[in-house]
Motif scaffolding. Structure first.
Motif, PDB file in Angstrom:
ATOM      1  N   UNK A 194      41.587  52.503  48.561  1.00  0.00           N
ATOM      2  CA  UNK A 194      40.566  52.311  47.525  1.00  0.00           C
ATOM      3  C   UNK A 194      39.935  50.920  47.590  1.00  0.00           C
ATOM      4  N   UNK A 195      39.951  50.294  48.763  1.00  0.00           N
ATOM      5  CA  UNK A 195      39.365  48.963  48.918  1.00  0.00           C
ATOM      6  C   UNK A 195      37.851  49.072  48.861  1.00  0.00           C
ATOM      7  N   UNK A 196      37.247  48.384  47.933  1.00  0.00           N
ATOM      8  CA  UNK A 196      35.799  48.456  47.724  1.00  0.00           C
ATOM      9  C   UNK A 196      35.062  47.718  48.839  1.00  0.00           C
ATOM     10  N   UNK A 197      34.263  48.465  49.628  1.00  0.00           N
ATOM     11  CA  UNK A 197      33.501  47.876  50.733  1.00  0.00           C
ATOM     12  C   UNK A 197      31.997  47.974  50.506  1.00  0.00           C
ATOM     13  N   UNK A 216      43.818  28.326  43.571  1.00  0.00           N
ATOM     14  CA  UNK A 216      44.492  28.963  44.707  1.00  0.00           C
ATOM     15  C   UNK A 216      45.457  30.043  44.231  1.00  0.00           C
ATOM     16  N   UNK A 217      46.136  29.808  43.119  1.00  0.00           N
ATOM     17  CA  UNK A 217      47.026  30.836  42.568  1.00  0.00           C
ATOM     18  C   UNK A 217      46.238  32.073  42.152  1.00  0.00           C
ATOM     19  N   UNK A 272      43.927  38.411  46.163  1.00  0.00           N
ATOM     20  CA  UNK A 272      44.155  38.943  47.500  1.00  0.00           C
ATOM     21  C   UNK A 272      45.293  39.962  47.507  1.00  0.00           C
ATOM     22  N   UNK A 273      46.318  39.726  46.699  1.00  0.00           N
ATOM     23  CA  UNK A 273      47.402  40.693  46.607  1.00  0.00           C
ATOM     24  C   UNK A 273      46.887  42.033  46.083  1.00  0.00           C
ATOM     25  N   UNK A 274      45.979  41.979  45.124  1.00  0.00           N
ATOM     26  CA  UNK A 274      45.383  43.212  44.606  1.00  0.00           C
ATOM     27  C   UNK A 274      44.581  43.927  45.686  1.00  0.00           C
ATOM     28  N   UNK A 275      43.922  43.165  46.566  1.00  0.00           N
ATOM     29  CA  UNK A 275      43.167  43.782  47.657  1.00  0.00           C
ATOM     30  C   UNK A 275      44.093  44.430  48.683  1.00  0.00           C
ATOM     31  N   UNK A 276      45.210  43.777  48.977  1.00  0.00           N
ATOM     32  CA  UNK A 276      46.185  44.398  49.887  1.00  0.00           C
ATOM     33  C   UNK A 276      46.664  45.735  49.319  1.00  0.00           C
ATOM     34  N   UNK A 277      46.919  45.764  48.027  1.00  0.00           N
ATOM     35  CA  UNK A 277      47.372  47.000  47.397  1.00  0.00           C
ATOM     36  C   UNK A 277      46.280  48.059  47.443  1.00  0.00           C
TER      37      UNK A 277
END
Length: 224
Positions: free
Chosen positions: A208-211, A190-191, A197-202
């Motif tokens: 630059x979110x990979x979709x 979980x950590x 997830x924090x990296x995805x928010x950034x």
């Protein structure tokens, strides 16, 4: 007539550091890394849980007849400070298994909170008391006290099995159950997911979110 309450041995309490690590992780993270099934569906926070708060505590498990809280009173005596009472009321909502008096007593005994797969009452009072309470519903109708029941046994909460000593992780999204034998593994997973997830928010903030994965997972057919 005196009833029988079957009482199983208490489990060892987890290390405080382990519980502290869980309090930094949302219930959704815990559920996601545990195959997305550890969440007790239908059991939601009704009192004592702030938006930014996560409660993590070992379970004192209670199995009782629907609408009957005799053995729940005994659980209040058996529970150790820092434990969370987890009541399997089979999801029945026609009788409240506890209210303000019992929650006040639980807080007085320094319990971490209460989870009820069933109904509670005195919601306004419970919010004033401030002890975390999770339940499947609310009714003003009071409980019976006929027994019997069982303590520190395997129970089911929202369809999820829970053993005495398992770690309950609760927040405004609900409750997740972590088997004590896998707690160290689950907290690490979980950590790691929290960091990802924090990296995805950034990445979203930086456009630059990979979709690209979406095109591989879903074929879109336009309708004319």
């Amino acid at each position: 007539m005196t009833q029988i309450c079957r009482l199983h041995p208490a489990t060892d309490l987890p290390e405080p550091d382990l519980l502290d690590r869980f309090t930094k992780l949302a219930s959704s993270l815990v559920s996601d890394v545990f195959d997305r099934w550890s969440g007790a569906t239908g059991v939601m926070p009704l009192a004592g849980v702030a938006d930014d708060q996560v409660i993590a505590a070992p379970a004192v498990t209670v199995r009782t007849r629907p609408g009957d809280n005799l053995v729940v009173h005994q659980a209040l005596e058996e529970a150790r400070p820092g434990e969370m009472i987890v009541i399997d009321g089979r999801g029945h909502l026609d009788r409240a298994l506890l209210g303000a008096l019992m929650v006040t007593y639980a807080k007085r005994r320094d319990l971490a909170g209460i989870v009820v797969d069933g109904a509670v009452r005195d919601i306004a009072d419970l919010r004033q008391i401030g002890l975390p309470v999770f339940a499947a519903g609310v009714t003003h109708l009071g409980p019976y006290k006929n027994g019997p029941g069982e303590l520190r046994c395997r129970v089911s909460i929202g369809g999820v099995p829970c053993d005495d000593g398992d770690i309950i992780v609760g927040d405004v999204d609900g409750v997740a159950v972590v088997p004590r034998a896998r707690a160290a593994e689950i907290v690490e997973l979980a950590e790691a997911k929290a960091a990802a997830e924090q990296a995805e928010f950034e990445a979203i903030d930086d456009d630059r979110w990979d979709r690209t994965w979406l095109a591989e997972a879903l074929r879109v057919e336009e309708v004319h």
